[in-house]
Structures are given as structure tokens and as C-alpha cells.
Design a protein around this motif. Structure first.
Motif, short mmCIF file in Angstrom:
data_model
loop_
_atom_site.label_atom_id
_atom_site.label_comp_id
_atom_site.label_asym_id
_atom_site.label_seq_id
_atom_site.Cartn_x
_atom_site.Cartn_y
_atom_site.Cartn_z
N UNK A 144 89.62 15.49 -4.30
CA UNK A 144 88.58 14.81 -3.52
C UNK A 144 89.02 13.41 -3.13
N UNK A 145 88.03 12.53 -2.92
CA UNK A 145 88.33 11.16 -2.51
C UNK A 145 87.68 10.18 -3.47
N UNK A 146 88.30 9.00 -3.56
CA UNK A 146 87.78 7.90 -4.37
C UNK A 146 87.77 6.64 -3.50
N UNK A 147 86.61 6.07 -3.34
CA UNK A 147 86.47 4.88 -2.49
C UNK A 147 86.04 3.71 -3.36
N UNK B 2 77.29 -6.27 -4.59
CA UNK B 2 76.66 -7.45 -5.20
C UNK B 2 76.56 -7.36 -6.72
N UNK B 3 76.65 -6.12 -7.26
CA UNK B 3 76.57 -5.93 -8.71
C UNK B 3 77.93 -5.74 -9.36
N UNK B 4 78.99 -5.93 -8.56
CA UNK B 4 80.33 -5.77 -9.12
C UNK B 4 81.09 -4.64 -8.46
N UNK B 5 82.32 -4.42 -8.94
CA UNK B 5 83.18 -3.37 -8.38
C UNK B 5 82.67 -1.99 -8.79
N UNK B 6 82.87 -1.03 -7.91
CA UNK B 6 82.41 0.33 -8.16
C UNK B 6 83.35 1.29 -7.44
N UNK B 7 83.48 2.49 -7.98
CA UNK B 7 84.26 3.53 -7.32
C UNK B 7 83.37 4.74 -7.05
N UNK B 8 83.28 5.11 -5.78
CA UNK B 8 82.47 6.26 -5.38
C UNK B 8 83.38 7.46 -5.15
N UNK B 9 82.95 8.61 -5.59
CA UNK B 9 83.74 9.83 -5.43
C UNK B 9 82.97 10.83 -4.59
N UNK B 10 83.72 11.67 -3.88
CA UNK B 10 83.09 12.69 -3.04
C UNK B 10 84.13 13.73 -2.67
N UNK B 11 83.69 14.72 -1.90
CA UNK B 11 84.63 15.75 -1.44
C UNK B 11 85.52 15.24 -0.33
N UNK B 12 84.97 14.35 0.50
CA UNK B 12 85.73 13.86 1.65
C UNK B 12 85.15 12.51 2.09
N UNK B 13 85.86 11.84 2.98
CA UNK B 13 85.41 10.55 3.50
C UNK B 13 85.62 10.53 5.00
N UNK B 14 84.67 9.97 5.71
CA UNK B 14 84.80 9.74 7.15
C UNK B 14 84.93 8.23 7.37
N UNK B 15 86.06 7.81 7.92
CA UNK B 15 86.37 6.39 8.11
C UNK B 15 86.04 6.01 9.55
N UNK B 16 85.12 5.06 9.72
CA UNK B 16 84.75 4.60 11.07
C UNK B 16 85.03 3.12 11.23
#
Length: 461
Positions: free
Chosen positions: A253-256, A261-275
Motif C-alpha cells: 500500500x502507501x504511507x503518507x 497541528x498536533x504533530x507528525x503523523x503517517x497515514x496509510x491506505x491502498x493507494x494515493x492520488x497526488x494533485x
């Protein structure tokens, strides 16, 4: 857009007290995936990202939209700082309202549109003398003839040939000389700078024939173009002030990575659309792991990043007459060529000017107050007793960290193949949208929307 809380047609006590019907929050959508669907992260809450997110959510995809700014819209930005007057600091036009794919969204939202009355267009020479109507009409007929010759000449144009070379050849083919050639060339330059945000020497001549235009009026939105992106965002999981720092993908999958504002975070999903806008990609503000393929990095480098800035001036009264479009020839560095008088469109005595390419770069060297003074010097060439403005708004999209420019253009040395390469997904994990990935509809809001719908269809397919 919010739904109305009361639809009975009766006036409630709350409406009398509050000035309008009570609104409820829109129903959440795109928060869970339907059977057979997955989770898509959308980077960017501009027109491309929200058009895709809207379509994906309607099809049962779980969607999370990540936006670095504290608002949605991207390069669509309706400013409400002036009481009763909405200013579209970014994109503002729907180019051709007939058969334009954006028209359906405009109808769905029910927003007001109107067109500047170009039949009132009035032109002034470098000394501020008003041109006779027949003289200005002849100038515009010469420009149309020039564009017609340029269009057919592009058939044999190479990727290293510039629009400036095409204009010079078209002047010879159209048999325009002396004063007529001077005026036609100047107007062609100003129009090119407004359309591409760059000088004709920078623009690939071959790109002239590749753009698709729709018929009908070019219309604007008196209550703000942001209403369109607000409508698409209704009920979606849009996370503002989430600045993407890196995008990683593998077979799982993907890791973004985002800075919130609450600090660093990593979001995961099946895919990402970059615009992300082309300017942001050029600046390298987001890291990709693994790195982008060579054809994409080459496309990012070769495509041009246009600059178009706006100045809004508000006055106490209208002093320029009934004309809604003012043309000023022979100004310094091509600045202040087109003024749009918005007294009918916005209901306020406001003048708006767009400066692109060389003019925008020239003005960027000045302090904001100096820009206003420079503009007023031009206006007072045409209207000697013009008063000082009571307020102003000046844009600076090139310095906006989440835009880094106004829109893309085909620079000398780039081709439509670069846009195609930029749009190509990386496997089944990373997808790309935005006006820079469109071939026929570049630098337009409808182009951004079409790119988002294109990638939504690719993901769903």
C-alpha cells in the motif's frame, strides 16, 4: 454546501431572528469502503482532488483528503475581506459556458454566473488617449488574423520553436506592417502572457494548436468560485493543515507522512492520488519513496510554471464610465494592459487587473504599496483625476507555498508527451491529477476537474 434545515416553505421564527433558515451539517460520505472497494488518500483539496474524491466517495470508496492549507480550493480562493464583495484571488473564469464539463457542476450548485460585457471594451493609447471604436476593432481583427495564421503554422513547428517566432512569422504571412503590426504584436503578447503566465519567448509555439476551447461566454462568479469546491467537499473527510512531507509505496500500500497541528503523523491506505501543483513538484517539497521515474522528473523539469497575479482596487465611486473592459496599450513592461471594471458584476466600484509573465515578474520586484502606485499612474494616464483607492488586494501565487505558481504551460523544449508522462500512474498505488496532467485543457479549472475525474475512473476501473 449545507442542506436547508427547513424545506416547508414557511418562514420560521429562527429565520426571522437569524436572517435565514437554519442549516444542518451535510451527511458524511466516503468514510467507509463498500464491499470490493478500498481506501484512497487524496493529496490536495483543489478542484482536481475534490472532483476525484467526490466521484470516488459516490462509488463506495473510502476517501481521505489531505490539504496543507487551512482552507479547501487550492488555486481557487474566494476572499471575503471586503464587506458584501467577494474577490476571486485565484481562478475565476469558466472559459466557454457551452458544452463545458464544468457547466454541469455549476448547475448542480446553483451558483450565480455573469459575463463581463466585452461590447463596452474601450482602448487607450500609451498617452491615455481614447482610441476610436473603428481603430480598436481593426486592431482586434488584426489579432484574430494573426492567431489564425499562427494556428496553421504550428503544424510544422518544432519543440524548440517559441511562440515569439510564430508571432513574427504570422505578422509576415498576414502582411501586417508598421503601426498595425506594432499594435497587433503587443496585444498578442499580452494575451499570451495572460493565457500562459509567461512571455512568448518562453512558450512552445507547438502548444498553440493543442488547446481545446468551448463556445459561449466566458463567465465569472459574483459570489465566489470557491462555492464549486465547497460543494464537492461536502461531507468528505477533509483534513486541513496537514502538510504532506513524503509519499512512500510498496506492494502492501502507501504511507503518507504529514505534518499536522498536533504533530507528525503517517497515514496509510491502498493507494494515493497526488494533485500537487507543478510548482510544488518543481520545488521538491514532497519526497517520493522510491523516487519518481525519470520520465516524470524530466516532465516536471521541462514543463513551464506560469505566473499570473491580480490586483483589485476598490474606490468610493465609479469614475471610468460604463465600460467594463479597459485596454491600455504601450504601458511599462506590458503592465496594466487589461482592466476589468466590476461595478455591475460585483456590485461595487472595483477595478481588477491581471499581470502575467514579464509584467508579473517586473511588479514582483516592488513593494506592495509601490505596485498600487504604479497601477494608479497607469490609470491616471487614462483618467487624469482618478482618486486614490480606498482598499486593495494584491496576489502573490509564486510565493504561496502550496501553489508556487499560477498554472502550467508548455515551455520551449517540452511537449504534450510530458503531460502524458506526468499523468501516468505508478503501478496500482500512486496516481496523478491536476491541470498540469491535462493535454487539451491545461491551465483551466475544467481541466483540473477533468483530470480528477479521469483518475477516479482509473482507480474505480
Amino acid at each position: 454546501m449545507a442542506d436547508r434545515g427547513d424545506v416547508s416553505g414557511e418562514i420560521t421564527e429562527e429565520e426571522v431572528a437569524g436572517g435565514g433558515p437554519e442549516h444542518t451539517e451535510p451527511e458524511p460520505r466516503g468514510r467507509e469502503s463498500a464491499p470490493g472497494r478500498g481506501h484512497t488518500l487524496v493529496v490536495g483539496a483543489g478542484m482536481a482532488g475534490l472532483a476525484a474524491a467526490d466521484r470516488l466517495a459516490e462509488a463506495g470508496e473510502r476517501v481521505t483528503v489531505i490539504e496543507g492549507q487551512a482552507r479547501t480550493g487550492g488555486r481557487i480562493h474566494s476572499v471575503h475581506d471586503w464587506e458584501g464583495t467577494v474577490l476571486d484571488a485565484g481562478a475565476s473564469w469558466m472559459h466557454g459556458d457551452e458544452n463545458n464539463p464544468l457547466s454541469a457542476l455549476v448547475r448542480d450548485t446553483g451558483v450565480r454566473t455573469t459575463a463581463f460585457n466585452r461590447t463596452t471594451e474601450t482602448a487607450y493609447d500609451p498617452k491615455g488617449r481614447r482610441l476610436l471604436f473603428d481603430r480598436h476593432r481593426r486592431n482586434m481583427e488584426d489579432v484574430n488574423l494573426l492567431h489564425e495564421h499562427m494556428y496553421w503554422t504550428t503544424v510544422g513547428a518544432g519543440e524548440r520553436e517559441s511562440m515569439e517566432e510564430g508571432i513574427d512569422q504570422a505578422l509576415l504571412d498576414a502582411n501586417l506592417f508598421r503601426g498595425r503590426a506594432r499594435d497587433a504584436k503587443e496585444i498578442a503578447h499580452r494575451l499570451a502572457e495572460g493565457d500562459h503566465g509567461a512571455e512568448p519567448e518562453e512558450i512552445a509555439f507547438a502548444a498553440v494548436a493543442s488547446l481545446h476551447e468551448f463556445s459561449g461566454d466566458d463567465v465569472v462568479f459574483p459570489d465566489g468560485m470557491s462555492q464549486l469546491t465547497d460543494h464537492l467537499a461536502r461531507g468528505l473527510d477533509v483534513r486541513l493543515e496537514h502538510v504532506v512531507t513524503s509519499i512512500a509505496h510498496d506492494g502492501d500500500g502507501v504511507r503518507v507522512a504529514v505534518d499536522t497541528p498536533d504533530g507528525d503523523e503517517t497515514l496509510t491506505a491502498d493507494r494515493v492520488l497526488v494533485t500537487l501543483p507543478l510548482g510544488v513538484l518543481k520545488a521538491g517539497q514532497v519526497a517520493f519513496e522510491p523516487g519518481l521515474p525519470e520520465d516524470k522528473t524530466g516532465a516536471v523539469e521541462r514543463l513551464g510554471n506560469g505566473r499570473l497575479e491580480k490586483l483589485f482596487l476598490r474606490f468610493d465611486d465609479v469614475f471610468w464610465g460604463d465600460a467594463e473592459v479597459l485596454v491600455h496599450l504601450g504601458t511599462e513592461e506590458g503592465t496594466w494592459f487589461h482592466w476589468y471594471a466590476a461595478q455591475r458584476v460585483l456590485g461595487a466600484p472595483v477595478l481588477i487587473c491581471r499581470n502575467g509573465g514579464r509584467a508579473a515578474r517586473f511588479l514582483a520586484q516592488m513593494e506592495e504599496g509601490e505596485v498600487v502606485e504604479h497601477a494608479m499612474a497607469s490609470i491616471r494616464t487614462m483618467f487624469r483625476k482618478a482618486p486614490d483607492p480606498v482598499d486593495h488586494l494584491l496576489t502573490d501565487w509564486m510565493e504561496e507555498p502550496f501553489a508556487r505558481g499560477s498554472f502550467s504551460f508548455n515551455a520551449v523544449g517540452s511537449t504534450d508527451d510530458d503531460r502524458t508522462a506526468l499523468a501516468e500512474p505508478i503501478g496500482e498505488r500512486v496516481f496523478f491529477a491536476g491541470e498540469a496532467t491535462e493535454v487539451e485543457h491545461t491551465a483551466t479549472v475544467h481541466g483540473a476537474m477533468l483530470s480528477g475525474l479521469r483518475e477516479a475512473a482509473r482507480i474505480l476501473g
